[in-house]
Design a protein around this motif. Structure first.
Motif, PDB file in Angstrom:
ATOM      1  N   GLY A 192       0.812  -1.202   0.000  1.00  0.00           N
ATOM      2  CA  GLY A 192       0.000   0.000   0.000  1.00  0.00           C
ATOM      3  C   GLY A 192       0.847   1.255   0.000  1.00  0.00           C
ATOM      4  O   GLY A 192       0.409   2.312  -0.418  1.00  0.00           O
ATOM      5  N   SER A 193       2.080   1.120   0.482  1.00  0.00           N
ATOM      6  CA  SER A 193       3.042   2.211   0.499  1.00  0.00           C
ATOM      7  C   SER A 193       4.410   1.586   0.774  1.00  0.00           C
ATOM      8  O   SER A 193       4.537   0.356   0.826  1.00  0.00           O
ATOM      9  N   ALA A 194       5.425   2.418   0.973  1.00  0.00           N
ATOM     10  CA  ALA A 194       6.760   1.886   1.261  1.00  0.00           C
ATOM     11  C   ALA A 194       6.832   1.217   2.628  1.00  0.00           C
ATOM     12  O   ALA A 194       7.757   0.445   2.902  1.00  0.00           O
ATOM     13  N   THR A 195       5.850   1.478   3.478  1.00  0.00           N
ATOM     14  CA  THR A 195       5.899   0.921   4.834  1.00  0.00           C
ATOM     15  C   THR A 195       4.627   0.158   5.206  1.00  0.00           C
ATOM     16  O   THR A 195       4.392  -0.124   6.373  1.00  0.00           O
ATOM     17  N   SER A 196       3.782  -0.179   4.239  1.00  0.00           N
ATOM     18  CA  SER A 196       2.549  -0.888   4.565  1.00  0.00           C
ATOM     19  C   SER A 196       2.174  -1.870   3.459  1.00  0.00           C
ATOM     20  O   SER A 196       2.523  -1.673   2.289  1.00  0.00           O
ATOM     21  N   VAL A 197       1.476  -2.927   3.847  1.00  0.00           N
ATOM     22  CA  VAL A 197       0.944  -3.925   2.911  1.00  0.00           C
ATOM     23  C   VAL A 197      -0.522  -4.150   3.241  1.00  0.00           C
ATOM     24  O   VAL A 197      -0.903  -4.279   4.414  1.00  0.00           O
ATOM     25  N   HIS A 198      -1.340  -4.205   2.203  1.00  0.00           N
ATOM     26  CA  HIS A 198      -2.779  -4.427   2.362  1.00  0.00           C
ATOM     27  C   HIS A 198      -3.059  -5.913   2.150  1.00  0.00           C
ATOM     28  O   HIS A 198      -2.776  -6.464   1.090  1.00  0.00           O
ATOM     29  N   VAL A 199      -3.612  -6.564   3.177  1.00  0.00           N
ATOM     30  CA  VAL A 199      -3.919  -7.996   3.114  1.00  0.00           C
ATOM     31  C   VAL A 199      -5.432  -8.173   3.109  1.00  0.00           C
ATOM     32  O   VAL A 199      -6.143  -7.563   3.914  1.00  0.00           O
ATOM     33  N   LYS A 230       9.382  -2.238   6.570  1.00  0.00           N
ATOM     34  CA  LYS A 230      10.581  -1.655   5.984  1.00  0.00           C
ATOM     35  C   LYS A 230      10.402  -1.488   4.476  1.00  0.00           C
ATOM     36  O   LYS A 230       9.833  -2.360   3.822  1.00  0.00           O
ATOM     37  N   PRO A 231      10.874  -0.386   3.910  1.00  0.00           N
ATOM     38  CA  PRO A 231      10.825  -0.219   2.451  1.00  0.00           C
ATOM     39  C   PRO A 231      11.689  -1.270   1.740  1.00  0.00           C
ATOM     40  O   PRO A 231      12.619  -1.822   2.320  1.00  0.00           O
ATOM     41  N   ALA A 280       4.383 -10.111  -0.562  1.00  0.00           N
ATOM     42  CA  ALA A 280       4.347  -8.768  -1.146  1.00  0.00           C
ATOM     43  C   ALA A 280       5.652  -8.061  -0.837  1.00  0.00           C
ATOM     44  O   ALA A 280       6.245  -8.280   0.230  1.00  0.00           O
ATOM     45  N   THR A 281       6.099  -7.223  -1.754  1.00  0.00           N
ATOM     46  CA  THR A 281       7.333  -6.462  -1.564  1.00  0.00           C
ATOM     47  C   THR A 281       7.030  -4.981  -1.511  1.00  0.00           C
ATOM     48  O   THR A 281       6.373  -4.441  -2.417  1.00  0.00           O
ATOM     49  N   THR A 282       7.451  -4.333  -0.454  1.00  0.00           N
ATOM     50  CA  THR A 282       7.235  -2.895  -0.338  1.00  0.00           C
ATOM     51  C   THR A 282       8.176  -2.157  -1.290  1.00  0.00           C
ATOM     52  O   THR A 282       9.305  -2.598  -1.514  1.00  0.00           O
ATOM     53  N   PRO A 283       7.729  -1.036  -1.860  1.00  0.00           N
ATOM     54  CA  PRO A 283       8.601  -0.284  -2.762  1.00  0.00           C
ATOM     55  C   PRO A 283       9.674   0.494  -2.002  1.00  0.00           C
ATOM     56  O   PRO A 283       9.619   0.616  -0.777  1.00  0.00           O
ATOM     57  N   THR A 284      10.610   1.011  -2.731  1.00  0.00           N
ATOM     58  CA  THR A 284      11.672   1.829  -2.143  1.00  0.00           C
ATOM     59  C   THR A 284      11.097   3.140  -1.619  1.00  0.00           C
ATOM     60  O   THR A 284      10.233   3.754  -2.252  1.00  0.00           O
ATOM     61  N   ALA A 309      -6.106   7.184  -5.386  1.00  0.00           N
ATOM     62  CA  ALA A 309      -4.763   6.653  -5.648  1.00  0.00           C
ATOM     63  C   ALA A 309      -3.843   6.977  -4.477  1.00  0.00           C
ATOM     64  O   ALA A 309      -3.974   8.016  -3.829  1.00  0.00           O
ATOM     65  N   ARG A 310      -2.895   6.069  -4.220  1.00  0.00           N
ATOM     66  CA  ARG A 310      -1.961   6.225  -3.099  1.00  0.00           C
ATOM     67  C   ARG A 310      -0.538   6.000  -3.609  1.00  0.00           C
ATOM     68  O   ARG A 310      -0.291   5.081  -4.393  1.00  0.00           O
ATOM     69  N   ASP A 311       0.420   6.836  -3.156  1.00  0.00           N
ATOM     70  CA  ASP A 311       1.816   6.632  -3.571  1.00  0.00           C
ATOM     71  C   ASP A 311       2.617   5.997  -2.443  1.00  0.00           C
ATOM     72  O   ASP A 311       2.087   5.685  -1.367  1.00  0.00           O
ATOM     73  N   ALA A 312       3.917   5.790  -2.675  1.00  0.00           N
ATOM     74  CA  ALA A 312       4.763   5.081  -1.711  1.00  0.00           C
ATOM     75  C   ALA A 312       4.917   5.831  -0.402  1.00  0.00           C
ATOM     76  O   ALA A 312       5.217   5.230   0.636  1.00  0.00           O
ATOM     77  N   ALA A 313       4.732   7.150  -0.420  1.00  0.00           N
ATOM     78  CA  ALA A 313       4.855   7.951   0.798  1.00  0.00           C
ATOM     79  C   ALA A 313       3.525   8.107   1.529  1.00  0.00           C
ATOM     80  O   ALA A 313       3.401   8.913   2.447  1.00  0.00           O
ATOM     81  N   ASP A 314       2.518   7.337   1.112  1.00  0.00           N
ATOM     82  CA  ASP A 314       1.185   7.365   1.725  1.00  0.00           C
ATOM     83  C   ASP A 314       0.412   8.650   1.429  1.00  0.00           C
ATOM     84  O   ASP A 314      -0.526   8.994   2.152  1.00  0.00           O
ATOM     85  N   ASN A 315       0.800   9.378   0.398  1.00  0.00           N
ATOM     86  CA  ASN A 315      -0.006  10.511  -0.054  1.00  0.00           C
ATOM     87  C   ASN A 315      -1.203   9.967  -0.840  1.00  0.00           C
ATOM     88  O   ASN A 315      -1.043   9.070  -1.676  1.00  0.00           O
ATOM     89  N   VAL A 316      -2.386  10.502  -0.569  1.00  0.00           N
ATOM     90  CA  VAL A 316      -3.609   9.981  -1.177  1.00  0.00           C
ATOM     91  C   VAL A 316      -4.245  11.053  -2.050  1.00  0.00           C
ATOM     92  O   VAL A 316      -4.345  12.225  -1.663  1.00  0.00           O
ATOM     93  N   SER A 317      -4.703  10.657  -3.232  1.00  0.00           N
ATOM     94  CA  SER A 317      -5.298  11.583  -4.188  1.00  0.00           C
ATOM     95  C   SER A 317      -6.717  11.956  -3.787  1.00  0.00           C
ATOM     96  O   SER A 317      -7.329  11.300  -2.924  1.00  0.00           O
ATOM     97  N   PRO A 318      -7.289  12.977  -4.423  1.00  0.00           N
ATOM     98  CA  PRO A 318      -8.730  13.218  -4.280  1.00  0.00           C
ATOM     99  C   PRO A 318      -9.505  12.021  -4.839  1.00  0.00           C
ATOM    100  O   PRO A 318      -8.989  11.251  -5.656  1.00  0.00           O
TER     101      PRO A 318
END
Length: 328
Positions: A48-55, A94-95, A121-125, A202-211
């Motif tokens: 879901g981000s560099a520090t999270s995984v959605h199960v 961990k990223p 699952a592998t978290t992104p950098t 939409a969500r990016d690796a830094a957990d920023n979320v779109s409108p």
């Protein structure tokens, strides 16, 4: 004599086989005749981000009902969620690291089922100082797929780095999530004959979320009068304490594949209060009490409903009438 020996040998073999089969018979450790729930199926894991995984996983059917689902990262239990939930975000990871997850179901009698198939699952950098959210995903569309599922699709969002995942919301409730390379999904576990409103973010690796996208409104096939999702055995009384009257409510939670953690109380045709269980919600009879006022002889009509796992409100309980001071 030889024939007798052959018969005796065959008899001994049969007895040995029966003994082995008998030794393999499942024995209930609790002694109450019940079996533990099965292993959850349909388990998926996506960063879901560099520090999270959605199960996510499918609900486990059992006569006793599921009390909680336990989520494991490797051999370590990292999350425990109510039986009404079929997904969770595992955070503080961990990223750029691969993780393996399994899910186990524990029924309301405390029996723990076997683990699910392991998923990875592998978290992104990680990206430093990223405060820019992705753009809003393009126009979302959808259609009902029978009475308990809908198919949704949308256009890609863009980000100054990468879109890692898309979150699907029903009303204000996040009910699904898919990887950033997907622009379509099927949402299951819905109610027949029910109107839903979905949005996508939409969500990016830094957990920023779109409108959110514009809402997609879809009605599932079939009919649902709400009676099967209403609290039952609803009771209402009043009591007086320190010069004021209080309304005392009790009910049996609606029958779902899990535990309802949020309720809404309607008093005289309006929403009077909401009740959210932050810990473990009642599995049997629930109770709640709140302030009415100092005056006696005042009549009220009251009913209650719960928010279901799909994000919609279930049916209302039977309506009860009370009068302050009448039970004194």
């Amino acid at each position: 004599m030889r024939r007798v020996l052959v018969l005796v040998s065959a008899l001994c073999t049969a007895v040995a086989v029966l003994a082995v089969l008998s030794s393999c018979t499942w024995v209930d450790p609790d002694g109450d005749g019940g079996r533990p729930p099965g292993a959850p199926t349909g388990v998926t894991a996506a960063a879901g981000s560099a520090t999270s995984v959605h199960v996510m996983w499918n609900a486990v059917a059992t006569d006793q009902g599921i009390g909680v689902y336990e989520v494991y990262r490797g051999a370590t239990k990292v999350k425990e969620v109510p039986g009404s939930a079929h997904m969770v975000d595992v955070t503080m990871l961990k990223p750029a690291t691969m993780y393996a997850f399994t899910v186990r179901a524990r029924d309301t009698d405390g029996r723990l089922g076997p683990p699910s198939t392991q998923v990875r699952a592998t978290t992104p950098t990680a990206v430093a100082a990223d405060h820019s959210a992705p753009t809003r995903p393009g126009r979302a569309t959808g259609r009902a797929v029978g009475s308990r599922a809908v198919q949704l699709s949308w256009s890609k969002a863009t980000d100054d780095r990468d879109v890692v995942s898309y979150d699907i919301h029903q009303g204000d409730t996040k009910i699904h999530s898919v990887g950033g390379n997907q622009t379509a999904t099927v949402v299951m576990g819905l109610r027949p004959g029910t109107r839903y409103s979905f949005t996508v973010r939409a969500r990016d690796a830094a957990d920023n979320v779109s409108p959110a996208t514009a809402a997609v409104r879809i009605t599932t096939a079939g009919t649902d009068d709400g009676h099967g999702t209403a609290p039952t055995a609803f009771r209402a009384t009043t009591h007086r304490t320190d010069g004021a009257y209080y309304l005392d409510l009790s009910w049996v939670p609606p029958h779902t594949d899990g535990i309802v953690t949020e309720y809404e109380v309607h008093l005289d045709g309006r929403t009077a209060t909401s009740l959210v269980y932050g810990g473990t919600a009642p599995r049997g009879r629930a109770t709640y009490s709140f302030y009415l006022g100092p005056d006696s002889g005042v009549g009220h009509r009251v009913r209650i409903r719960g928010r279901l796992p799909d994000g919609t409100w279930g049916g209302f309980s039977a309506e009860r009438t009370v009068t302050t001071g009448a039970q004194d």
